[in-house]
Motif scaffolding. Structure first.
Motif, mmCIF file in Angstrom:
data_model
loop_
_atom_site.group_PDB
_atom_site.id
_atom_site.type_symbol
_atom_site.label_atom_id
_atom_site.label_comp_id
_atom_site.label_asym_id
_atom_site.label_seq_id
_atom_site.Cartn_x
_atom_site.Cartn_y
_atom_site.Cartn_z
ATOM 1 N N PHE A 106 -3.948 -4.685 -4.518
ATOM 2 C CA PHE A 106 -3.323 -4.750 -3.193
ATOM 3 C C PHE A 106 -3.705 -3.542 -2.354
ATOM 4 O O PHE A 106 -4.041 -3.673 -1.176
ATOM 5 C CB PHE A 106 -1.802 -4.828 -3.340
ATOM 6 C CG PHE A 106 -1.069 -4.755 -2.027
ATOM 7 C CD1 PHE A 106 -1.033 -5.854 -1.170
ATOM 8 C CD2 PHE A 106 -0.434 -3.580 -1.639
ATOM 9 C CE1 PHE A 106 -0.362 -5.783 0.046
ATOM 10 C CE2 PHE A 106 0.230 -3.512 -0.425
ATOM 11 C CZ PHE A 106 0.259 -4.616 0.422
ATOM 12 N N LEU A 107 -3.666 -2.357 -2.963
ATOM 13 C CA LEU A 107 -4.012 -1.132 -2.237
ATOM 14 C C LEU A 107 -5.433 -1.207 -1.710
ATOM 15 O O LEU A 107 -5.698 -0.846 -0.560
ATOM 16 C CB LEU A 107 -3.841 0.085 -3.148
ATOM 17 C CG LEU A 107 -4.177 1.436 -2.513
ATOM 18 C CD1 LEU A 107 -3.235 1.737 -1.363
ATOM 19 C CD2 LEU A 107 -4.110 2.547 -3.555
ATOM 20 N N PRO A 161 -2.539 11.180 -2.107
ATOM 21 C CA PRO A 161 -1.371 10.756 -2.891
ATOM 22 C C PRO A 161 -1.535 9.362 -3.494
ATOM 23 O O PRO A 161 -1.103 9.103 -4.618
ATOM 24 C CB PRO A 161 -0.227 10.789 -1.871
ATOM 25 C CG PRO A 161 -0.695 11.714 -0.802
ATOM 26 C CD PRO A 161 -2.169 11.528 -0.716
ATOM 27 N N PHE A 162 -2.166 8.458 -2.748
ATOM 28 C CA PHE A 162 -2.372 7.107 -3.261
ATOM 29 C C PHE A 162 -3.350 7.116 -4.438
ATOM 30 O O PHE A 162 -3.196 6.346 -5.386
ATOM 31 C CB PHE A 162 -2.887 6.195 -2.149
ATOM 32 C CG PHE A 162 -1.944 6.065 -0.989
ATOM 33 C CD1 PHE A 162 -0.839 5.228 -1.062
ATOM 34 C CD2 PHE A 162 -2.152 6.797 0.171
ATOM 35 C CE1 PHE A 162 0.039 5.116 0.003
ATOM 36 C CE2 PHE A 162 -1.281 6.685 1.241
ATOM 37 C CZ PHE A 162 -0.180 5.848 1.160
ATOM 38 N N ARG A 163 -4.357 7.980 -4.354
ATOM 39 C CA ARG A 163 -5.314 8.068 -5.470
ATOM 40 C C ARG A 163 -4.601 8.472 -6.754
ATOM 41 O O ARG A 163 -4.841 7.901 -7.819
ATOM 42 C CB ARG A 163 -6.419 9.081 -5.159
ATOM 43 C CG ARG A 163 -7.381 8.684 -4.072
ATOM 44 C CD ARG A 163 -8.723 9.403 -4.186
ATOM 45 N NE ARG A 163 -8.618 10.804 -4.547
ATOM 46 C CZ ARG A 163 -8.515 11.796 -3.684
ATOM 47 N NH1 ARG A 163 -8.441 11.532 -2.396
ATOM 48 N NH2 ARG A 163 -8.460 13.053 -4.094
ATOM 49 N N TYR A 164 -3.714 9.459 -6.642
ATOM 50 C CA TYR A 164 -3.068 9.990 -7.843
ATOM 51 C C TYR A 164 -1.938 9.097 -8.342
ATOM 52 O O TYR A 164 -1.704 9.012 -9.551
ATOM 53 C CB TYR A 164 -2.553 11.403 -7.574
ATOM 54 C CG TYR A 164 -3.616 12.451 -7.781
ATOM 55 C CD1 TYR A 164 -3.667 13.196 -8.945
ATOM 56 C CD2 TYR A 164 -4.588 12.686 -6.810
ATOM 57 C CE1 TYR A 164 -4.647 14.143 -9.147
ATOM 58 C CE2 TYR A 164 -5.579 13.626 -7.003
ATOM 59 C CZ TYR A 164 -5.614 14.353 -8.176
ATOM 60 O OH TYR A 164 -6.590 15.278 -8.381
ATOM 61 N N LEU A 165 -1.251 8.427 -7.421
ATOM 62 C CA LEU A 165 -0.100 7.609 -7.818
ATOM 63 C C LEU A 165 -0.495 6.204 -8.259
ATOM 64 O O LEU A 165 0.163 5.612 -9.123
ATOM 65 C CB LEU A 165 0.902 7.519 -6.665
ATOM 66 C CG LEU A 165 1.646 8.809 -6.317
ATOM 67 C CD1 LEU A 165 2.478 8.611 -5.061
ATOM 68 C CD2 LEU A 165 2.535 9.252 -7.475
ATOM 69 N N VAL A 166 -1.551 5.646 -7.645
ATOM 70 C CA VAL A 166 -1.902 4.251 -7.902
ATOM 71 C C VAL A 166 -3.309 4.092 -8.452
ATOM 72 O O VAL A 166 -3.519 3.480 -9.501
ATOM 73 C CB VAL A 166 -1.756 3.408 -6.607
ATOM 74 C CG1 VAL A 166 -2.164 1.954 -6.869
ATOM 75 C CG2 VAL A 166 -0.336 3.475 -6.079
ATOM 76 N N LEU A 205 -7.973 4.274 -14.851
ATOM 77 C CA LEU A 205 -8.172 4.831 -16.187
ATOM 78 C C LEU A 205 -7.656 3.901 -17.276
ATOM 79 O O LEU A 205 -8.275 3.762 -18.339
ATOM 80 C CB LEU A 205 -7.521 6.214 -16.282
ATOM 81 C CG LEU A 205 -8.415 7.386 -15.835
ATOM 82 C CD1 LEU A 205 -8.947 7.199 -14.418
ATOM 83 C CD2 LEU A 205 -7.649 8.703 -15.907
ATOM 84 N N ARG A 206 -6.528 3.241 -17.016
ATOM 85 C CA ARG A 206 -6.025 2.279 -17.999
ATOM 86 C C ARG A 206 -7.004 1.124 -18.184
ATOM 87 O O ARG A 206 -7.254 0.666 -19.307
ATOM 88 C CB ARG A 206 -4.655 1.743 -17.571
ATOM 89 C CG ARG A 206 -3.508 2.724 -17.767
ATOM 90 C CD ARG A 206 -2.173 2.007 -17.687
ATOM 91 N NE ARG A 206 -1.972 1.350 -16.396
ATOM 92 C CZ ARG A 206 -1.403 1.929 -15.350
ATOM 93 N NH1 ARG A 206 -0.997 3.182 -15.422
ATOM 94 N NH2 ARG A 206 -1.238 1.263 -14.219
ATOM 95 N N THR A 207 -7.575 0.653 -17.072
ATOM 96 C CA THR A 207 -8.503 -0.470 -17.158
ATOM 97 C C THR A 207 -9.791 -0.063 -17.860
ATOM 98 O O THR A 207 -10.330 -0.819 -18.676
ATOM 99 C CB THR A 207 -8.810 -1.007 -15.752
ATOM 100 O OG1 THR A 207 -7.582 -1.410 -15.135
ATOM 101 C CG2 THR A 207 -9.752 -2.190 -15.807
#
Length: 203
Positions: free
Chosen positions: A67-68, A177-182, A188-190
């Protein structure tokens, strides 16, 4: 299954102190981020890791991440930041023009639907670039010796940017902030999941 490597931001010296080849062509770029990836493997695993990372379907990513980026591309179209004249070979020259001859002979795999253009792939490094109205950026993946990894190596991700003037600097500060939060947590999880799947296939 291999215990996942820790996922965390790293100090800039972890990147700058290593003799990466990318240093030769990005002297006028700023280091934006360095992350330890949840990926570990052996000395010969790096090309397979890059393939697993740069391939795959974007639907692997969480809905919030997708979405982002949908919002980001929509804003880019509205503001004109993604138009062809602001990209590689138009507003800025590709870093491929700076590559030394030996790296020119080491092309990296390319995804037709990826906004990143690969620069080179060695047994320890991968680099790709992107450009738009706000910045010229480089994605760098490194394979580093790691005494804490069962097979001796782990992966790192670094992002380098050259903002396009005050507008580019303001944009990069706005999205941080969006880079670090979302973005980074989802990315990294993916990446970790894709590597685990690639290891299962290789067994």
């Amino acid at each position: 299954m291999t215990t996942p490597a820790p996922t965390r931001p790293l100090p800039s010296g972890v990147y700058s102190s290593r003799p990466w080849r990318i240093h030769q062509i990005t002297e006028d770029f700023e280091l934006e981020d360095v992350w330890a990836l949840p990926v570990q493997g052996g000395a010969d695993d790096f090309p397979r890791f890059v393939e697993s990372t740069m391939s795959g379907d974007d639907r692997d990513f969480p809905a919030a991440y997708r979405f982002l980026f949908a919002v980001r591309w929509a804003l880019g179209r509205m503001l004109g930041t993604e138009q062809d004249e602001h990209g590689l070979g138009r507003r800025v020259a590709s870093l491929g023009d700076r590559l030394p001859d030996d790296l020119r002979d080491l092309p990296a795999p390319e995804r037709d639907d990826s906004p990143f253009h690969p620069l080179y792939l060695t047994d320890r490094e991968y680099a790709a670039e992107i450009a738009n109205r706000t910045m010229h950026g480089v994605l760098h993946l490194g394979w580093v010796e790691d005494d804490g990894a069962p097979d001796g190596f782990s992966a790192q991700l670094s992002v380098l940017v050259r903002p396009n003037g005050l507008f580019g600097e303001a944009y990069m500060a706005f999205i941080k902030p969006f880079r670090y939060l979302v973005v980074y947590p989802a990315l990294l999880r993916t990446v970790g999941r894709r590597w685990e799947a690639a290891q299962e296939v290789g067994r």
